[in-house]
Design a protein around this motif. Structure first.
Motif, mmCIF file in Angstrom:
data_model
loop_
_atom_site.group_PDB
_atom_site.id
_atom_site.type_symbol
_atom_site.label_atom_id
_atom_site.label_comp_id
_atom_site.label_asym_id
_atom_site.label_seq_id
_atom_site.Cartn_x
_atom_site.Cartn_y
_atom_site.Cartn_z
ATOM 1 N N UNK A 174 -16.514 -6.853 -6.576
ATOM 2 C CA UNK A 174 -14.999 -7.059 -5.541
ATOM 3 C C UNK A 174 -15.476 -7.534 -4.815
ATOM 4 N N UNK A 175 -14.747 -8.273 -3.854
ATOM 5 C CA UNK A 175 -15.212 -9.410 -2.504
ATOM 6 C C UNK A 175 -16.043 -8.219 -1.323
ATOM 7 N N UNK A 176 -16.457 -9.014 -0.547
ATOM 8 C CA UNK A 176 -17.444 -8.457 0.468
ATOM 9 C C UNK A 176 -16.036 -8.483 1.583
ATOM 10 N N UNK A 177 -16.007 -6.928 1.991
ATOM 11 C CA UNK A 177 -14.948 -6.675 3.226
ATOM 12 C C UNK A 177 -14.906 -7.604 4.188
ATOM 13 N N UNK A 178 -13.042 -8.139 4.106
ATOM 14 C CA UNK A 178 -12.651 -8.850 5.088
ATOM 15 C C UNK A 178 -13.087 -8.350 6.649
ATOM 16 N N UNK A 179 -13.882 -10.054 7.373
ATOM 17 C CA UNK A 179 -13.858 -9.990 8.498
ATOM 18 C C UNK A 179 -12.823 -9.820 9.775
ATOM 19 N N UNK A 180 -12.842 -8.658 10.564
ATOM 20 C CA UNK A 180 -12.026 -8.198 11.600
ATOM 21 C C UNK A 180 -11.108 -7.392 10.898
ATOM 22 N N UNK A 181 -10.963 -6.728 9.540
ATOM 23 C CA UNK A 181 -10.291 -5.646 8.722
ATOM 24 C C UNK A 181 -9.966 -4.652 10.345
ATOM 25 N N UNK A 182 -9.330 -3.933 9.947
ATOM 26 C CA UNK A 182 -8.689 -3.052 10.886
ATOM 27 C C UNK A 182 -7.580 -2.155 10.921
ATOM 28 N N UNK A 183 -7.019 -1.248 11.303
ATOM 29 C CA UNK A 183 -5.640 -0.987 11.293
ATOM 30 C C UNK A 183 -5.772 -0.753 9.821
ATOM 31 N N UNK A 184 -4.101 -0.617 9.895
ATOM 32 C CA UNK A 184 -3.689 -0.159 8.493
ATOM 33 C C UNK A 184 -3.320 1.133 7.395
ATOM 34 N N UNK A 185 -4.045 1.878 8.722
ATOM 35 C CA UNK A 185 -4.353 3.366 7.785
ATOM 36 C C UNK A 185 -2.845 3.497 7.080
ATOM 37 N N UNK A 186 -1.443 3.636 7.537
ATOM 38 C CA UNK A 186 -0.807 4.232 6.671
ATOM 39 C C UNK A 186 -0.927 3.941 5.403
ATOM 40 N N UNK A 187 -1.059 2.484 4.831
ATOM 41 C CA UNK A 187 -1.075 1.664 4.138
ATOM 42 C C UNK A 187 -2.600 1.970 3.012
ATOM 43 N N UNK A 188 -3.542 2.687 3.535
ATOM 44 C CA UNK A 188 -4.673 3.058 2.373
ATOM 45 C C UNK A 188 -4.460 4.241 2.624
ATOM 46 N N UNK A 189 -3.501 5.175 3.407
ATOM 47 C CA UNK A 189 -3.356 6.286 2.565
ATOM 48 C C UNK A 189 -2.658 6.533 1.428
ATOM 49 N N UNK A 190 -1.027 5.302 1.963
ATOM 50 C CA UNK A 190 -0.498 5.417 0.967
ATOM 51 C C UNK A 190 -0.743 4.571 -0.774
ATOM 52 N N UNK A 191 -1.984 4.238 -0.493
ATOM 53 C CA UNK A 191 -3.256 3.762 -1.665
ATOM 54 C C UNK A 191 -3.661 5.174 -2.138
ATOM 55 N N UNK A 192 -4.783 5.670 -1.699
ATOM 56 C CA UNK A 192 -4.829 7.078 -1.437
ATOM 57 C C UNK A 192 -3.942 7.368 -2.141
ATOM 58 N N UNK A 193 -3.046 8.039 -2.078
ATOM 59 C CA UNK A 193 -2.287 9.031 -2.911
ATOM 60 C C UNK A 193 -1.881 8.503 -3.845
ATOM 61 N N UNK A 194 -1.961 7.603 -4.501
ATOM 62 C CA UNK A 194 -2.345 7.612 -6.256
ATOM 63 C C UNK A 194 -2.686 8.124 -6.743
ATOM 64 N N UNK A 195 -4.038 8.694 -6.023
ATOM 65 C CA UNK A 195 -5.453 9.163 -7.002
ATOM 66 C C UNK A 195 -4.780 10.328 -7.095
ATOM 67 N N UNK A 196 -6.178 11.963 -7.604
ATOM 68 C CA UNK A 196 -5.951 12.982 -7.339
ATOM 69 C C UNK A 196 -7.119 12.914 -6.112
ATOM 70 N N UNK A 197 -6.665 14.879 -5.179
ATOM 71 C CA UNK A 197 -8.005 14.630 -5.112
ATOM 72 C C UNK A 197 -9.074 15.257 -5.265
ATOM 73 N N UNK A 198 -9.251 15.154 -6.169
ATOM 74 C CA UNK A 198 -10.455 14.823 -7.221
ATOM 75 C C UNK A 198 -10.698 14.535 -8.269
ATOM 76 N N UNK A 199 -12.283 14.059 -8.857
ATOM 77 C CA UNK A 199 -12.093 13.672 -9.891
ATOM 78 C C UNK A 199 -10.523 12.287 -10.608
ATOM 79 N N UNK A 200 -10.796 12.079 -11.989
ATOM 80 C CA UNK A 200 -10.195 10.643 -11.446
ATOM 81 C C UNK A 200 -8.868 10.956 -12.046
ATOM 82 N N UNK A 201 -8.532 9.748 -12.175
ATOM 83 C CA UNK A 201 -6.593 9.721 -12.333
ATOM 84 C C UNK A 201 -6.193 10.179 -14.070
#
Length: 927
Positions: free
Chosen positions: A265-292
């Motif tokens: 994975x590349x280095x995190x983009x400088x200045x990346x902030x916010x986008x909380x709802x989208x990060x949660x949307x991606x988190x929702x693809x994964x189970x709470x624990x363990x692998x998919x």
């Protein structure tokens, strides 16, 4: 019509995206037998024997013909000519089709081809694909065990051989997930010693010695108890070697012990902030624990520079700990300005090398690389980020497809195919909020530095419409010149080319213009033309019908617009309405200037103005069918105006009001072929109903100025009448009187009796407001005379209604009532519900002057019903105010408060001028 058939499992017919299962078991069996013997005649006697288990009934041959007929009809289910034939030949039957259309023949061809290859890594992909064709026992819903053994015994042996070879090859190249498949095969074939041997070796190779010995014990027990056999010497020798730790793992592992786990994975983009709802949307693809529990794919799409890569990388780093076997990253160069998109074959080479496969062991063919790649990730927990994809076909071979793995794809295109066919989770990335965009600048330039010039930073955010790429470039420019204040960047010229120049950089990879160009070059010619000409639209978004009219071509405009949406060059925020980001519009304007000639641009603008003129005229007629009309010429070729009902028309005016204002200004300053005064006339009733006078004054003045410039007498008179309504709303009655007097003079010169009569009525209404009642009545007398001479009954009713108002103001209640009721009778007869609402109100006022407050209230309530039906918010306020006054006169203070409170809420909603007066009334009652 392409058909395909499945008999490795339930017998099914596939037609496009549909699956058909024949209803009768014998017909399914007949189809399975004929498909197994594809392109060969199967004798009728053999078919009878197989279908009736060797004991055919009387009439079996006739029954066979009936079954054949029904199967034949299923091969052409109303879809036209079929590419599959069931024919009668030489006393038997034959199905003619391509072998690729039948899963059993695809299986055989793949296995036979795999067995000719020398390298295990080449065989793996073919064998895995072949075995995946099996969905259960062959002809599961068509044959019993006796028939299945007769028909498919040889096929089962070939399947076993393929399972054995695949397991041996996967162990040889070091795949880590061999055990589950082998364990299932041993359960399916419990007495098969070669499978048991492979399972024991795989378990031992995985460090599971006890499980390997347990597998031996289970196989040995089955052989003795079920078959009365002892294990073979080879199996006993393998058990002994495992017990004594003499067995060595000889497979050549894909991953060298020296290679680290890939963390690409590349280095995190400088200045990346916010986008909380989208990060949660991606988190929702994964189970709470363990692998998919299964393979997961997400597709992040959005316009150029919106931050898709930044989001994918930020999320990947956030969840990297969930993928201990590696995080892979590939730039697919789908829209690279300097080269072609990466091919799936070359990307698979990179991925396999990252997974530790030596270059010399990477297969040459794409199918073999796909198979090896999926074998390498099987049983592992790997995150794969596929950045900047061009289309679904580029991505599909790169999806890991293994439980525990996740693929995140970014693209400027929507990649709907991945969502529909591959079950990808779509994430549509929109522009950041103004606050998030401000924080992006703060992250790059330092919060304290930005806080000092917060207003300038906010202007920069607004100037570049919150596009993260543009903000990043602007922040880089500011950082390179720390002595320059931010306001210097915020106050730069705002012309389209200047905006794009400000978002340019020496590196093409961060040049907004170059980034836009890569998306533009991928468009079809028709979509490219649509993108360029959309820049000519003057509003915040454009409805589909207006786009079709503006483009005015025989091409499929709907398809072009859909292509632009898929490419995220335009947005479809509401169904059928298309918007272009400010910087993209600047770019499309540049392109149009450079590519489209001025004559074509002028024609497009003329078609656009013509579309809105005819659409607005239709909407105005729907709002007030009995309003005295203006005459338009036919629409230009290619222009398709909209059609309306009353409420639809009001909603259309509300949506398109800013466009109409801009078009009037454009028509007043340039040759669009559409008179500005006609556009202004169409919208005047809407402006009146919603009290949009402040927004309208300049547009109406522009329409009048253009008519004067063009020496258009009718246009001048109509525009002056409209200007008078603006001045009345502003309380500038002398100016309104002056405009109406000029209009009256012109109508007289034009010998237009109906409009002359209506001008007299309008002047009378102004004079009444000025309390010049005698002059008002004189004008009304002329209005009634001219209306009668012109045969204009609607104009006569308007004059009578206004006469009722004047008489009411003079205190002549009986005369007021007589005039208003006469107007009301005419309006009911001709169906003029707008006029009816006005006359009912005057009747109510006259009744109130006579002290008949209950009857007056009934009239105001009827008036409210009418104006609410018309969506006339201004007159709803007026009637509520008068209803409240009637309740006061009737001694019902509570009802008056309710009426005035409702009037106050509406007046504030439409920014009406009556709000202060209504508030004062409420305070007086409550005091």
């Amino acid at each position: 019509m392409t058909m395909h058939f499945r008999i490795l499992g339930p017998v099914e017919i596939g037609v496009r995206d549909l699956t058909v299962t024949l209803p009768r078991r014998r017909e399914r069996c007949l189809l399975a037998v004929l498909l197994l013997e594809l392109n060969r005649v199967v004798p009728g006697d053999r078919l009878i024997e197989l279908l009736w288990d060797g004991v055919p009934p009387v009439g079996a041959r006739q029954n066979l013909r009936s079954h054949v007929s029904r199967v034949r009809s299923s091969l052409a289910p109303g879809c036209g000519e079929s590419d599959v034939k069931l024919v009668h030949a030489n006393g038997g039957y034959r199905i003619e089709a391509d072998r690729e259309a039948v899963d059993v023949h695809r299986f055989r061809m793949s296995v036979e081809h795999a067995m000719t290859l020398d390298q295990p890594c080449e065989r793996v992909g073919l064998l895995r694909g072949a075995l995946e064709l099996w969905r259960g026992r062959a002809a599961e819903n068509a044959a019993d065990d006796w028939l299945r053994k007769r028909l498919f015994g040889e096929l089962e042996e070939q399947r076993l051989s393929a399972i054995e070879q695949l397991a041996a090859d996967e162990m040889d190249i070091g795949c880590v997930n061999v055990v589950p498949g082998l364990a299932q095969a041993v359960r399916d074939y419990p007495g098969h010693e070669r499978l048991a041997e492979l399972l024991m070796r795989a378990l031992h190779q995985a460090g599971r010695k006890a499980d390997a010995l347990d597998a031996y014990d289970r196989t040995s027990a089955y052989l003795r108890e079920e078959l009365g056999l002892d294990p073979s010497p080879a199996l006993r020798e393998l058990q002994r070697a495992i017990l004594s730790d003499e067995l060595t793992n000889t497979s050549s592992s894909v991953r060298s012990p020296q290679l680290p786990v890939p963390q690409q994975l590349p280095a995190a983009v400088t200045g990346f902030t916010g986008r909380t709802d989208y990060l949660k949307e991606l988190d929702a693809m994964l189970p709470a624990e363990g692998p998919p529990g299964e393979s997961v794919v997400s597709v992040i799409t959005g316009t150029v520079g919106v931050g898709k890569t930044a989001l994918a990388v930020a999320w990947g780093r956030r969840v990297a700990g969930r993928f201990p076997d590696g995080q892979l990253y590939v730039n697919l160069r789908g829209f690279d300005p300097d080269g072609a998109p990466a091919t799936p074959s070359e990307v698979l080479r990179w991925l396999l090398q990252a997974l530790g496969v030596p270059a010399e062991r990477i297969p040459d063919t794409l199918p073999a690389r796909i198979g090896l790649y999926r074998s390498c990730v099987a049983g592992r927990r790997v995150l794969v980020v596929l950045d900047d994809a061009r289309d679904a076909d580029q991505v599909r071979p790169l999806l890991p497809g293994a439980p525990g793995c996740v693929a995140v794809v970014t693209s400027r295109n929507q990649l709907s195919g991945l969502v529909v066919r591959d079950g990808a989770v779509p994430v549509s990335l929109e522009l950041p909020s103004a606050q998030e965009a401000y924080e992006m600048l703060s992250q790059r330039l330092g919060a304290s530095n930005v806080a000092v010039e917060a207003a300038a930073a906010e202007r920069i955010v607004d100037r570049y419409r919150r596009l993260p790429l543009a903000l990043a470039i602007t922040a880089a420019r500011a950082a390179a010149r720390p002595c320059f204040p931010l306001r210097a960047l915020a106050d730069e010229p705002g012309e389209p080319s200047a905006l794009l120049d400000a978002c340019s950089d020496a590196s093409a990879s961060v040049d907004v213009r170059t980034a836009f160009a890569t998306s533009y070059r991928a468009l079809s010619p028709d979509a490219a033309t649509a993108f360029r000409l959309l820049s000519l639209h003057v509003g915040p978004d454009i409805p589909q019908n207006a786009a079709v009219s503006m483009l005015g071509t025989d091409t499929d405009v709907h398809r072009s617009l859909s292509d632009l949406v898929r490419a995220h060059l335009v947005r479809e925020d509401d169904p059928g309405r298309y918007a272009v980001h400010g910087l993209l519009r600047a770019y499309s304007t540049e392109l149009s200037d450079a590519v489209d000639g001025e004559p074509e641009r002028r024609r497009a603008r003329a078609r656009l103005a013509d579309h809105y003129l005819h659409s607005a005229h239709a909407a105005a007629a729907a709002l007030h069918p009995h309003r005295y009309p203006i005459r338009l010429g036919p629409p230009r070729r290619g222009v398709t105006p909209e059609e309306f009902g009353g409420r639809d028309a009001l909603a259309w005016f509300a949506r398109e009001f800013e466009v109409l204002v801009a078009l009037i200004e454009l028509a007043a300053s340039a040759d669009t072929g559409v008179p500005a005064w006609q556009l202004a006339w169409t919208a005047l009733d809407f402006v009146d109903r919603r009290e949009r006078w402040h927004d309208w004054e300049c547009a109406q003045a522009g329409a009048l100025s253009a008519a004067c410039r063009d020496a258009d007498l009718l246009g001048q008179a109509v525009a002056r009448s409209g200007m008078a309504r603006v001045r009345v709303a502003q309380g500038r009655l002398d100016a309104a009187h002056s405009h109406l007097s000029s209009a009256l003079d012109i109508f007289g010169r034009l010998a237009d009796a109906s409009r002359e009569a209506r001008a007299h009525t309008d002047i009378a209404a102004v004079l009444c407001r000025q309390r010049r009642f005698t002059e008002s009545l004189q004008h009304l007398a002329r209005a009634l005379r001219s209306s009668r001479d012109a045969g204009d009954v609607g104009g006569k009713a308007r004059a009578l209604c206004t006469a009722g108002t004047v008489c009411a103001e003079l205190g002549h209640g009986e005369a007021a009532l007589e005039h208003a009721r006469s107007a009301l009778a005419i309006q009911k007869e001709i169906g003029d519900r707008v006029g009816e609402a006005a006359s009912v109100r005057v009747v109510g006022r006259a009744l109130g002057y006579r002290g008949e407050h209950l009857h007056a209230a009934s009239c105001f309530i009827r008036g409210l019903e009418l104006v609410r039906e018309q969506g006339d918010r201004r007159r709803e306020v007026d009637l509520l105010v008068e209803l409240g006054e009637t309740h006061v006169a009737n001694g019902d203070g509570a009802e008056s408060v309710r009426a005035w409170q409702a009037a106050l809420e509406i007046s504030r909603e439409i920014d009406g001028a009556a709000a202060d007066d209504i508030s004062a009334r409420l305070q007086g009652v409550r005091a």
